[in-house]
Design an enzyme around this catalytic site. Structure first.
Site, PDB file in Angstrom:
ATOM      1  CG  HIS A 412      80.646  37.195  41.114  1.00  0.00           C
ATOM      2  ND1 HIS A 412      80.198  38.387  41.626  1.00  0.00           N
ATOM      3  CD2 HIS A 412      80.086  37.102  39.890  1.00  0.00           C
ATOM      4  CE1 HIS A 412      79.403  38.969  40.758  1.00  0.00           C
ATOM      5  NE2 HIS A 412      79.322  38.207  39.682  1.00  0.00           N
ATOM      6  CD  GLU A 413      81.330  34.758  37.071  1.00  0.00           C
ATOM      7  OE1 GLU A 413      80.208  34.370  36.697  1.00  0.00           O
ATOM      8  OE2 GLU A 413      81.686  35.945  36.971  1.00  0.00           O
ATOM      9  CG  HIS A 416      76.223  34.504  38.328  1.00  0.00           C
ATOM     10  ND1 HIS A 416      75.152  35.308  38.621  1.00  0.00           N
ATOM     11  CD2 HIS A 416      77.275  35.348  38.134  1.00  0.00           C
ATOM     12  CE1 HIS A 416      75.547  36.580  38.611  1.00  0.00           C
ATOM     13  NE2 HIS A 416      76.827  36.625  38.332  1.00  0.00           N
ATOM     14  CG  HIS A 419      70.185  32.152  40.854  1.00  0.00           C
ATOM     15  ND1 HIS A 419      70.160  33.506  40.665  1.00  0.00           N
ATOM     16  CD2 HIS A 419      68.899  31.779  41.004  1.00  0.00           C
ATOM     17  CE1 HIS A 419      68.898  33.934  40.722  1.00  0.00           C
ATOM     18  NE2 HIS A 419      68.118  32.897  40.919  1.00  0.00           N
TER      19      HIS A 419
HETATM   20 ZN   LIG Z   1      77.885  38.464  38.101  1.00  0.00          ZN
END
Ligand SMILES: [Zn+2]
Length: 636
Positions: A412-413, A416, A419
C-alpha cells in the site's frame, strides 16, 4: 494556485493507514542495522547544513514581499514572483520532511522536537508572507492573467493552477469580506478541536472484567483489540462499554457535531454555494454527482454486501451475523507469515505486471534506504508515505511485524511512494502534488496486485480461504460499504442542518441506527444491528473532516477497475495508468485524470469491477467452505 497549508497537511495525513501497529517487543532504534532505517542524508548531509538552510530560508522568503502589489506590472514580474514562491515552497517542504521524519523515528528525542517546532514557525511566517498572492491574482482578473500566459511561455507550469483559481473565482469574496472569513476560521475550526480534545483527554474510561478474569481499561486501543476476541461475551462487552462511554455524553457530543455542521453551512453560504456538499467538493473540482452516484452504487449492490455477511456467518458457524462479529476474521486456522526479506521479494514479483521501470524503482527504494522498517521504542505508530522531498525521493515509515497484513501495508505505502516518485519526476513542482481524490488509487492498486499474486502462490485451501476473506473484510466491508454508509450519513446530517433543522442526540442516534440497519439488512434478517450501535456516530472523528471519507470508496473502486485491466493485459491499460495517474500528479482535474487513466467515476459501472471481484471471490469461498465442511464431517 495552491497556497493552502491545511489542504497539504490533510493530504499528508491521508497517506497514512489508520491502523496503529502494536509493537510487542519494541527495541531501541540503535539495535537495528542501518539497512532497515531510512537514510535522511540525501535531504541534508548534516544537521548543521539544515540549520544553515533554515536561516537562509527566512531571509530569502522576505524577498517575496517585494512583489506585493506588483504582480500586475508585467508578465515578467508575475513570473518572477511565482517562480520565487514555488522555489521557496519546495525548499520548505524538504525542511519539513526532514524534521517530521526525524521526530517520527523517535518521538522522545527533544532535539528533533525542537527542530520540528522551529520549522513549524517558519511555515507560519512563510504563509503570512505569501498570503497576498491569491487575492492579488484574483484582483488582476482572468483577462489580464490570460494575457500574461499568452505572452510569457515561462508561465506554462502555472496555467492549470491559475485556471483553477479563476474557476472558483465567484466564490472568492471581496477583500474586506475575505478578511472576515479568515478571522472566522478560528471559530469554525473550534468544534473539531473540541471533539478531539474531549474524546482524547476528558472522556472517562471504564474498567471491565473479561471472561477469564482479566481487568481491562476500555481505551480505544483496547476496544480495537477486543472487538476481534473469539469470546462472544468479551466482544459484546467491548462494544457496549466503548460505545456506552461515548453515549453518556451524547448530548454534548451531538451539540459539538451540530456546531461543526453549522460551521460548514456558514462557509458554504458565505461563499455562495448551493450546498455544503458543493462547497466541500469544489476545491479539487469534483462534481457532486460523483458523491450521489457512489451512494446509489452502494444501494444497488446491497445484494453483494448481504451475500458477504451471510457467508461470514456461515464461516463462523453462526446462523446469523451480529454487528459485533464484523471484525472477526473468516478463519483463525491459518496465518501467513511474511518476514521482511521475503516480503520484499514477494512484492517485487507481485508488481511485475506494472513493468520493469516500476519494479526497478521499488528495488531502489529497498536498497537505497527509503524505508524505515521495524518498530522501535518511541517510533511513531502506523505507516505512511512522504513524497514531499521533490528532488530527492519519497520515504516510507512502517512498523513491520512480519505478518501478512504488514506485507499488504508495505504494498500500500509503496503505491503512494511510486505515485509520488513518478509524479515528482515527470511534473514540474507546481503540478506535482496529486489530489486526495486520486491518492488512494495507486496504493490500493498495489494491494490488489499483491493479493492476486498470493492467491496464485498459496497451495492449501485454508490459506486461499484466508486470503479471499481478508480481501473481502478490508475492501468490501471496511472500505467500500462502511465508508459509503458514513458518507451517506454525513450528507444526511448536513442536509438537515441546511434545512434549518436541529441535530440532537436523539436525531443522530436514530439516523445512524436506521442507516446501519439498512446497510446490514437488519429487517431482512441478514445481520443483527443491536440498539447500542446507534451511538457509533459519536465515535467517528471523520464526520468533522467535511465530506472526506467518500474518497476511500471511490479510490478502491477505481483501483479495482484499473488493476483488473492491467492484469488482463488490456491493450493500452498500463500506459494509461502510467501517463494519466502515476506520472500526472495534479496536472489536471482529478476526475478527468482518472477518466483518462481508465476509470470514469461519473458512471455507476465504474463500481462494477469491484463488485465482480467480490462475487468471484465469494463463489470460490463457498466452494472451499463446502469442501472444508465435508472434510470436517468425514473426520469426525
Ligand atoms: Zn493510503
Amino acid at each position: 494556485m495552491n497556497i493552502n497549508l491545511r489542504r497539504l497537511l490533510i493530504a499528508v495525513l491521508l497517506l497514512g493507514l489508520l491502523l496503529p501497529a502494536v509493537a510487542l517487543f519494541a527495541k531501541e532504534r540503535s539495535e537495528f542495522p542501518d539497512q532497515y532505517k531510512w537514510d535522511l542524508t540525501p535531504l541534508y548531509p548534516t544537521l548543521e547544513a539544515l540549520k544553515q538552510e533554515q536561516s537562509r530560508f527566512l531571509a530569502d522568503a522576505e524577498k517575496l514581499s517585494a512583489y506585493k502589489g506588483k504582480l500586475g506590472l508585467s508578465a515578467k514580474k508575475f513570473q518572477e514572483a511565482l517562480d520565487l514562491y514555488y522555489r521557496l515552497e519546495n525548499r520548505l517542504r524538504r525542511m519539513e520532511s526532514y524534521a517530521y521524519m526525524a521526530v517520527d523515528s523517535d518521538t522522545r528525542v527533544s532535539e528533533s522536537k525542537a527542530l520540528k517546532s522551529e520549522i513549524e514557525t517558519i511555515r507560519t511566517k512563510f504563509s503570512g508572507i505569501a498570503s497576498f498572492i491569491d487575492p492579488e491574482i484574483v484582483a488582476l482578473g482572468q483577462k489580464k492573467v490570460n494575457g500574461f500566459l499568452a505572452k510569457n511561455p515561462g508561465l506554462k507550469n502555472y496555467r492549470f493552477g491559475l485556471s483553477e483559481t479563476f474557476r472558483r473565482q465567484k466564490h472568492i469574496l471581496s477583500q474586506p469580506e475575505e478578511k472576515i472569513m479568515a478571522a472566522a476560521q478560528d471559530l469554525t475550526g473550534q468544534p473539531d478541536s473540541l471533539y478531539s480534545l474531549f474524546t482524547n483527554a476528558d472522556l472517562t474510561q471504564d474498567t471491565v472484567t473479561l471472561t477469564d478474569g482479566t481487568k481491562v481499561k476500555m481505551s480505544y486501543a483496547a476496544y480495537e483489540k477486543l472487538r476481534q476476541s473469539l469470546v462472544d461475551s468479551d466482544r459484546v462487552l467491548a462494544f457496549k462499554t466503548l460505545f456506552g462511554q461515548y453515549d453518556r455524553f451524547k448530548r454534548t457530543l451531538a451539540e459539538i457535531l451540530y456546531g461543526q455542521m453549522k460551521a460548514h453551512r456558514f462557509n458554504a453560504t458565505a461563499r455562495h454555494y448551493d450546498s455544503t456538499l458543493a462547497a466541500a467538493l469544489d476545491y479539487p473540482g469534483i462534481d457532486t454527482r460523483i458523491y450521489t452516484s457512489l451512494i446509489e452504487a452502494a444501494h444497488q449492490n446491497f445484494g453483494t454486501f448481504h451475500r458477504y455477511l451471510k457467508l461470514k456467518a456461515r464461516a463462523l458457524g453462526k446462523t446469523k451475523l451480529d454487528y459485533t462479529d464484523i471484525y472477526l476474521p473468516f478463519t483463525r486456522d491459518v496465518s501467513i507469515p511474511a518476514p521482511y526479506p521475503q516480503a520484499q521479494e514477494l512484492l517485487l514479483q507481485a508488481l511485475a505486471p506494472l513493468g520493469e521501470e516500476y519494479v526497478n524503482t521499488v528495488r531502489e527504494a529497498f536498497q537505497q534506504r527509503w524505508i524505515d522498517v521495524y518498530p522501535n521504542d518511541g517510533k511513531d505508530q502506523g505507516a505512511y508515505s512522504n513524497g514531499w522531498a521533490y528532488e530527492i525521493h519519497p520515504y516510507i515509515l512502517l512498523n513491520y511485524n512480519d505478518l501478512y497484513g504488514d506485507l499488504l501495508t508495505l504494498a500500500h505505502e509503496m503505491g503512494h511512494t511510486m505515485h509520488s516518485y513518478f509524479s515528482n519526476k515527470n511534473q514540474p513542482f507546481p503540478t506535482a502534488d496529486y489530489s486526495t481524490f486520486v491518492a488512494e488509487v495507486a496504493s490500493t492498486f498495489n494491494e490488489n496486485l499483491m493479493n492476486d499474486y498470493m492467491l496464485k502462490k498459496v497451495t492449501s485451501d485454508q490459506e486461499k480461504f484466508y486470503l479471499l476473506g481478508n480481501f473481502l473484510d478490508n475492501s468490501i466491508r471496511g472500505t467500500f460499504f462502511r465508508q459509503i454508509q458514513f458518507a451517506e450519513f454525513e450528507l444526511m446530517i448536513h442536509q438537515r442542518v441546511e434545512k434549518g433543522e436541529a441535530l440532537t442526540d436523539d436525531v443522530l442516534n436514530k439516523m445512524f441506527l436506521d442507516l446501519a440497519r439498512q446497510y446490514y439488512g437488519h429487517d431482512q434478517g441478514v445481520a443483527d444491528v443491536p440498539d447500542f450501535i446507534a451511538a457509533e456516530w459519536s465515535v467517528i472523528p471523520h464526520f468533522y473532516y467535511n465530506y472526506y471519507v467518500y474518497q476511500y470508496s471511490t479510490s478502491i473502486a477505481a483501483a479495482s477497475l484499473l488493476s483488473q485491466k492491467v492484469l488482463d493485459g488490456e491493450p493500452g491499460a498500463r500506459d494509461a495508468y502510467y501517463n494519466h495517474l502515476l506520472k500526472a500528479g495534479g496536472s489536471d482535474n482529478p476526475v478527468r485524470l482518472l477518466q483518462q487513466a481508465g476509470a470514469d467515476m461519473t458512471n455507476p459501472a465504474a463500481y462494477q469491477a469491484l463488485m465482480d471481484r467480490a462475487n468471484r471471490y465469494m463463489d470460490e469461498m463457498e466452494k472451499l467452505l463446502d469442501k472444508m465442511e465435508k472434510a470436517k464431517k468425514a473426520g469426525k
